[in-house]
Each structure stands twice: as C-alpha cells, then as structure tokens.
Design a protein around this motif. Structure first.
Motif, PDB file in Angstrom:
ATOM      1  N   SER A 126       1.106  -0.836   0.230  1.00  0.00           N
ATOM      2  CA  SER A 126      -0.151   0.394  -0.014  1.00  0.00           C
ATOM      3  C   SER A 126       0.980   1.117  -0.321  1.00  0.00           C
ATOM      4  CB  SER A 126      -1.146   0.437   0.778  1.00  0.00           C
ATOM      5  OG  SER A 126      -1.972  -1.305   0.909  1.00  0.00           O
ATOM      6  N   LEU A 127       1.966   1.304   0.723  1.00  0.00           N
ATOM      7  CA  LEU A 127       2.662   2.268   0.756  1.00  0.00           C
ATOM      8  C   LEU A 127       3.924   2.909  -0.307  1.00  0.00           C
ATOM      9  CD1 LEU A 127       2.388   2.815   4.611  1.00  0.00           C
ATOM     10  CD2 LEU A 127       1.316   3.823   2.895  1.00  0.00           C
ATOM     11  N   ASP A 168      -8.117  -2.542  -8.950  1.00  0.00           N
ATOM     12  CA  ASP A 168      -7.367  -2.437  -8.227  1.00  0.00           C
ATOM     13  C   ASP A 168      -8.151  -2.452  -6.438  1.00  0.00           C
ATOM     14  OD1 ASP A 168      -8.443  -0.497  -9.035  1.00  0.00           O
ATOM     15  OD2 ASP A 168      -7.653   0.942  -7.904  1.00  0.00           O
ATOM     16  N   LYS A 169      -9.465  -1.973  -7.258  1.00  0.00           N
ATOM     17  CA  LYS A 169     -10.272  -2.286  -5.727  1.00  0.00           C
ATOM     18  C   LYS A 169     -10.959  -3.808  -5.438  1.00  0.00           C
ATOM     19  CE  LYS A 169     -11.211   1.615  -5.926  1.00  0.00           C
ATOM     20  NZ  LYS A 169      -9.685   2.670  -6.055  1.00  0.00           N
ATOM     21  N   MET A 170     -10.476  -4.692  -6.918  1.00  0.00           N
ATOM     22  CA  MET A 170     -10.475  -6.098  -6.735  1.00  0.00           C
ATOM     23  C   MET A 170      -9.236  -6.604  -5.758  1.00  0.00           C
ATOM     24  SD  MET A 170     -12.545  -7.637  -9.973  1.00  0.00           S
ATOM     25  CE  MET A 170     -11.382  -6.618 -11.576  1.00  0.00           C
ATOM     26  N   THR A 171      -8.596  -6.342  -5.867  1.00  0.00           N
ATOM     27  CA  THR A 171      -7.131  -6.197  -4.826  1.00  0.00           C
ATOM     28  C   THR A 171      -7.767  -6.396  -4.069  1.00  0.00           C
ATOM     29  OG1 THR A 171      -5.753  -6.134  -6.818  1.00  0.00           O
ATOM     30  CG2 THR A 171      -4.540  -6.296  -4.661  1.00  0.00           C
ATOM     31  N   HIS A 172      -7.837  -4.665  -3.703  1.00  0.00           N
ATOM     32  CA  HIS A 172      -8.297  -4.572  -1.781  1.00  0.00           C
ATOM     33  C   HIS A 172      -9.361  -5.228  -1.920  1.00  0.00           C
ATOM     34  CE1 HIS A 172      -6.228  -0.221  -1.637  1.00  0.00           C
ATOM     35  NE2 HIS A 172      -6.240  -0.662  -3.055  1.00  0.00           N
ATOM     36  N   PHE A 173     -10.102  -5.455  -2.177  1.00  0.00           N
ATOM     37  CA  PHE A 173     -11.122  -6.434  -1.800  1.00  0.00           C
ATOM     38  C   PHE A 173     -10.495  -8.103  -1.036  1.00  0.00           C
ATOM     39  CE2 PHE A 173     -14.291 -10.017  -2.839  1.00  0.00           C
ATOM     40  CZ  PHE A 173     -15.304 -10.098  -2.048  1.00  0.00           C
ATOM     41  N   ASP A 220     -11.067   2.915  -1.853  1.00  0.00           N
ATOM     42  CA  ASP A 220     -10.374   1.865  -2.133  1.00  0.00           C
ATOM     43  C   ASP A 220     -10.984   1.599  -0.334  1.00  0.00           C
ATOM     44  OD1 ASP A 220      -8.923   2.413  -3.647  1.00  0.00           O
ATOM     45  OD2 ASP A 220      -7.358   2.726  -3.103  1.00  0.00           O
ATOM     46  N   VAL A 221     -11.254   2.974   0.719  1.00  0.00           N
ATOM     47  CA  VAL A 221     -12.313   2.197   2.042  1.00  0.00           C
ATOM     48  C   VAL A 221     -13.034   1.186   2.124  1.00  0.00           C
ATOM     49  CG1 VAL A 221     -12.888   3.264   3.821  1.00  0.00           C
ATOM     50  CG2 VAL A 221     -10.880   4.388   2.679  1.00  0.00           C
ATOM     51  N   PHE A 222     -13.833   1.840   0.850  1.00  0.00           N
ATOM     52  CA  PHE A 222     -15.577   1.396   0.303  1.00  0.00           C
ATOM     53  C   PHE A 222     -14.745  -0.507   0.016  1.00  0.00           C
ATOM     54  CE2 PHE A 222     -17.491   5.392  -0.335  1.00  0.00           C
ATOM     55  CZ  PHE A 222     -17.726   5.026   1.295  1.00  0.00           C
ATOM     56  N   ALA A 223     -13.911  -0.757  -0.696  1.00  0.00           N
ATOM     57  CA  ALA A 223     -13.277  -2.117  -1.202  1.00  0.00           C
ATOM     58  C   ALA A 223     -12.816  -2.932   0.509  1.00  0.00           C
ATOM     59  CB  ALA A 223     -12.415  -1.520  -2.379  1.00  0.00           C
TER      60      ALA A 223
END
Length: 120
Positions: A7-8, A27-32, A91-94
């Motif tokens: 993430s950083l 990217d959202k799928m990865t966060h999920f 990203d927070v939602f995912a």
C-alpha cells in the motif's frame, strides 16, 4: 506487513510490463481480496492467540473493526506520507466490503449447519 508494504511502496520507478490486459477496477478487486483474506485469517490468528477462549462473536467484532480501521489508516498514510500514491474513498469501501465478506465466510464455516467447531 504485506498489505502495508504494497500500500505504501511506490511501483512507478519499476519497469513493469503490464501488457495489453486492462481489467476495469482491478485495484478495487485487489483491495477486496486482500481484506477478505486479512479478516478470514485474522479470526484464526485471534483464535490461536487466545487458545480458543474468545468467543466467535467477539473475535469477529475485533477483527472486523481492526481491518476497517487498518484500511482507513493505510489510506490516510498514503495521503500524508507518499507523493505518488493516492488515497481513495473507493479503496476504503473495497477494503470494508472485503472484510465483511471474510467475516461472512468465517461465520458460514462455523455455523450450526457446518461441522467445524470454534472451540478445541
């Protein structure tokens, strides 16, 4: 550590050949997926650390709140500490949705309809 590093850390200096594959919202799928695995494994980690003495309900609440708080913290750190990473509300939602699904998997595995037990 794995999620924090990914993430950083900046990947803009690296020559990564992504090819012609363009997946919308990858990217959202990865966060999920990361946060689903985070909460799923987190429940087992808490179970092992407490030697099974913490009830499933309390474990779920602790791990879920920790995952959501951690996701928000990472986005804040991206916004404040990095120049080339963006903090996004999506990203927070995912992250949160993945955390809820991971918790749902734990609840499903240890429901009365399944043979797995929470205690030793």
């Amino acid at each position: 550590m794995f999620i924090t590093t990914l993430s950083l850390f900046s990947f803009s200096d690296m020559d990564l050949d992504t090819g012609k594959l363009n997946i919308p919202y990858a990217d959202k799928m990865t966060h999920f997926v990361f946060y689903m695995v985070f909460t799923f494994l987190g429940c087992f980690f808490v179970r092992e650390r407490t030697r099974g003495h913490l009830k499933l309900g309390k474990t779920i609440v602790y791990v879920l709140l920790s995952a959501i708080g951690y996701g928000i913290l990472i986005e804040v750190l991206q916004y404040t500490l990095t120049d080339d990473r963006m903090a996004e509300l999506g990203d927070v939602f995912a992250n949160s949705l993945g955390a809820f699904v991971g918790i749902g998997l734990v609840q499903w595995l240890f429901s009365k309809k399944r043979p797995l037990k929470w205690k030793f």
